[in-house]
Write a protein that holds these residues in place. Sequence first.
Motif, mmCIF file in Angstrom:
data_model
loop_
_atom_site.group_PDB
_atom_site.id
_atom_site.type_symbol
_atom_site.label_atom_id
_atom_site.label_comp_id
_atom_site.label_asym_id
_atom_site.label_seq_id
_atom_site.Cartn_x
_atom_site.Cartn_y
_atom_site.Cartn_z
ATOM 1 N N TRP A 60 0.820 -1.219 0.000
ATOM 2 C CA TRP A 60 0.000 0.000 0.000
ATOM 3 C C TRP A 60 0.852 1.267 0.000
ATOM 4 N N GLY A 68 -11.921 4.272 8.346
ATOM 5 C CA GLY A 68 -10.781 3.361 8.236
ATOM 6 C C GLY A 68 -10.953 2.217 9.214
ATOM 7 N N ALA A 69 -10.178 1.171 9.001
ATOM 8 C CA ALA A 69 -10.311 -0.036 9.816
ATOM 9 C C ALA A 69 -9.958 0.247 11.273
ATOM 10 N N SER A 124 -6.557 1.914 12.759
ATOM 11 C CA SER A 124 -5.878 2.676 11.698
ATOM 12 C C SER A 124 -5.427 4.056 12.150
ATOM 13 N N PHE A 172 -9.725 8.893 4.619
ATOM 14 C CA PHE A 172 -9.587 7.455 4.839
ATOM 15 C C PHE A 172 -8.226 7.173 5.466
ATOM 16 N N HIS A 202 -5.365 4.515 7.028
ATOM 17 C CA HIS A 202 -4.899 3.141 6.852
ATOM 18 C C HIS A 202 -3.536 2.995 7.512
ATOM 19 N N LEU A 212 -4.626 8.112 3.885
ATOM 20 C CA LEU A 212 -4.314 7.622 2.540
ATOM 21 C C LEU A 212 -5.068 8.392 1.472
ATOM 22 N N ILE A 267 -6.971 0.398 -2.007
ATOM 23 C CA ILE A 267 -7.236 0.030 -0.608
ATOM 24 C C ILE A 267 -8.495 0.741 -0.112
ATOM 25 N N THR A 268 -8.609 2.002 -0.483
ATOM 26 C CA THR A 268 -9.811 2.750 -0.108
ATOM 27 C C THR A 268 -11.041 2.061 -0.689
ATOM 28 N N TYR A 273 -11.894 -1.098 1.130
ATOM 29 C CA TYR A 273 -12.465 -0.834 2.457
ATOM 30 C C TYR A 273 -13.917 -0.405 2.342
#
Length: 266
Positions: A4, A54-55, A58, A233, A235, A240, A256-257, A260
Amino acid sequence: MENWQNQPNYIKTFDEDECAIYTQDLSVFYGGTIQKLFDVSLGFKKNTITALIGASGSGKSTFLRSLNRMNDQVARVDGSIIFHDLDVNQKKINVYELRKTIGMVFQKPNPFPKSIKDNIIYALKANGQHDKATLEQLVEESLRAAALWDEVKDKLDQSALALSGGQQQRLCIARAIALKPEILLLDEPASALDPVSTAKLEDTLKQLREKYTMVMVTHNMQQASRISEYTAFFHLGHALEYDTTSNIFTNPQGSITEKYIQGSFG
Ligand SMILES: Nc1ncnc2c1ncn2[C@@H]1O[C@H](COP(=O)(O)OP(=O)(O)OP(=O)(O)O)[C@@H](O)[C@H]1O
Ligand SMILES: [Mg+2]
């Protein structure tokens, strides 16, 4: 995990004077050396709601809590936080004053074990306001602004702990705005609420946009798209991607965004 770090960063920038607050290369280290936030530079446009998504893990809360120096006791925060042309990430800043202007609402409603009225008056008195009539007026004004007045006006002397979770959360918002902040930081403010209370809270936040700038962490993608104008977002401690909420949700630039968002909506 794919590479990433080679993903392009799409960070929307605003002019400095468009921002209520912005960070420059904000990095956070827990335990002195363990870095969990990496050079995050984000600006928040005045009178808008920005969602941080975000997760888990993060760095959303880490970033948010740094903005009003809530991380002082637990972490080292490097970089600048510019608020009214001043870097408020300096030792000499009075953090109690700062937190009046940059208020915070947490995931779990945390009213004081006092009456509804006293929850609001307590902070005002601590702030030097003792005039009875002014206090009464500020109680009503803040409760109205937080869209709670009609539900509690006949029971202001009852315990705040007897309110529902959603009402308690709006009381916490009323308590924060009684101090006339400029910025409200909200960390998953609706995560403990049922859908009806959540809808009420969202309505409240939408109305407050006229007066305040809000930065809100949420895991609820629908909520982010309903009420925020901009979305960042996060990460693995990096911001990111940052753009208008509609671009983030309909046309994310990084894979990645995209993953997600698809996962969270799916
Ligand atoms: N007080 C602390 N001491 C040490 N490490 C911490 C502390 N607070 C957070 N961390 C770590 O920093 C990283 C980012 O955590 P943070 O709470 O900012 O994530 P988050 O994006 O808000 O996650 P969630 O969505 O679960 O709330 C995690 O690895 C977490 O374990
Ligand atoms: Mg968090």
